[in-house]
Design a protein around this motif. Structure first.
Motif, PDB file in Angstrom:
ATOM      1  N   LYS A  81      32.626  62.381 137.760  1.00 48.27           N
ATOM      2  CA  LYS A  81      31.634  61.297 137.706  1.00 48.27           C
ATOM      3  C   LYS A  81      30.927  61.203 136.353  1.00 48.27           C
ATOM      4  O   LYS A  81      30.350  60.176 136.029  1.00 48.27           O
ATOM      5  N   GLU A  99      33.696  61.018 144.561  1.00 52.67           N
ATOM      6  CA  GLU A  99      32.934  60.958 143.307  1.00 52.67           C
ATOM      7  C   GLU A  99      33.843  61.234 142.101  1.00 52.67           C
ATOM      8  O   GLU A  99      33.539  62.054 141.238  1.00 52.67           O
ATOM      9  N   TRP A 157      36.641  53.614 140.999  1.00 51.71           N
ATOM     10  CA  TRP A 157      35.692  54.630 141.423  1.00 51.71           C
ATOM     11  C   TRP A 157      35.928  54.952 142.885  1.00 51.71           C
ATOM     12  O   TRP A 157      35.943  54.053 143.724  1.00 51.71           O
ATOM     13  N   ARG A 189      26.737  53.633 136.154  1.00 50.84           N
ATOM     14  CA  ARG A 189      26.272  54.699 137.043  1.00 50.84           C
ATOM     15  C   ARG A 189      24.782  54.887 136.846  1.00 50.84           C
ATOM     16  O   ARG A 189      24.319  55.103 135.729  1.00 50.84           O
TER      17      ARG A 189
END
Ligand code: FES
Length: 175
Positions: free
Chosen positions: A132, A119, A114, A91
């Protein structure tokens, strides 16, 4: 007299057969012991695992995105084949600040995926959900997703690898 000659021939034949048996036995022992000894000392001869794996340049990870990468484990065995490779979610939080999550759910190890629009990281096995930042949002996972060490060096995002991420779940943080 001819009986003695026959006895001598028998003794000679017996000696010969014994030598042949011993020779074949020795060869068999060598044939068996070479692979066994090789298997025992092979771990001592293997190179030390490389701890950092390059997974791409920072440009390949636009800010705000989460992308799956694969790389070779820190401790791949020669017999491991494709199992020597593992995966992680990278990320890109902000300019050159990355977080790298293990793909393995902390419940029973299923690979999480994902969900970009929500998110969230979702586990397909028992409904585990992570935010996240890797913290648990719902379901059975007992702790957040573990994080790999990460750095940017020589124009590459590099992931600090560990032999098996799930073995480090006890400290609830990094792998
Ligand atoms: S393995 Fe992910 S919720 Fe069970």
């Amino acid at each position: 007299m001819s009986k003695n000659k026959a006895d001598a021939n028998d003794d000679s034949r017996r000696d010969f057969m014994m030598k042949v048996s011993l020779g074949l036995g020795g060869l068999a022992a060598v044939a068996v012991s070479v692979p066994v000894v090789g298997a025992l000392i092979a771990p001592l001869l293997e190179a030390k695992p490389e701890l950092w794996r390059s997974v791409g340049s920072p440009d390949e990870f636009p800010v705000g995105t989460t992308k799956l990468v694969t790389f070779e484990n820190a401790d791949p065995k020669t017999w491991a084949g494709t199992t020597a490779r593992t995966a992680a979610w990278v990320r890109h939080e902000e300019d050159n600040k990355f977080t790298v999550f293990s793909v393995n759910c902390t419940h029973l190890g299923c690979p999480v995926r994902w969900e970009k629009d929500a998110e969230l990281f979702m586990c397909p096995c028992h409904g585990g959900v992570y935010y996240k930042d890797g913290s648990v949002a719902a379901g059975p996972p007992p702790i957040p997703l573990p994080q790999y060490a990460v750095r940017v060096e020589q124009g590459q995002v590099q992931v600090g690898t560990a032999p098996i991420p799930i073995t480090n779940f006890g400290d609830n943080s990094t792998v």
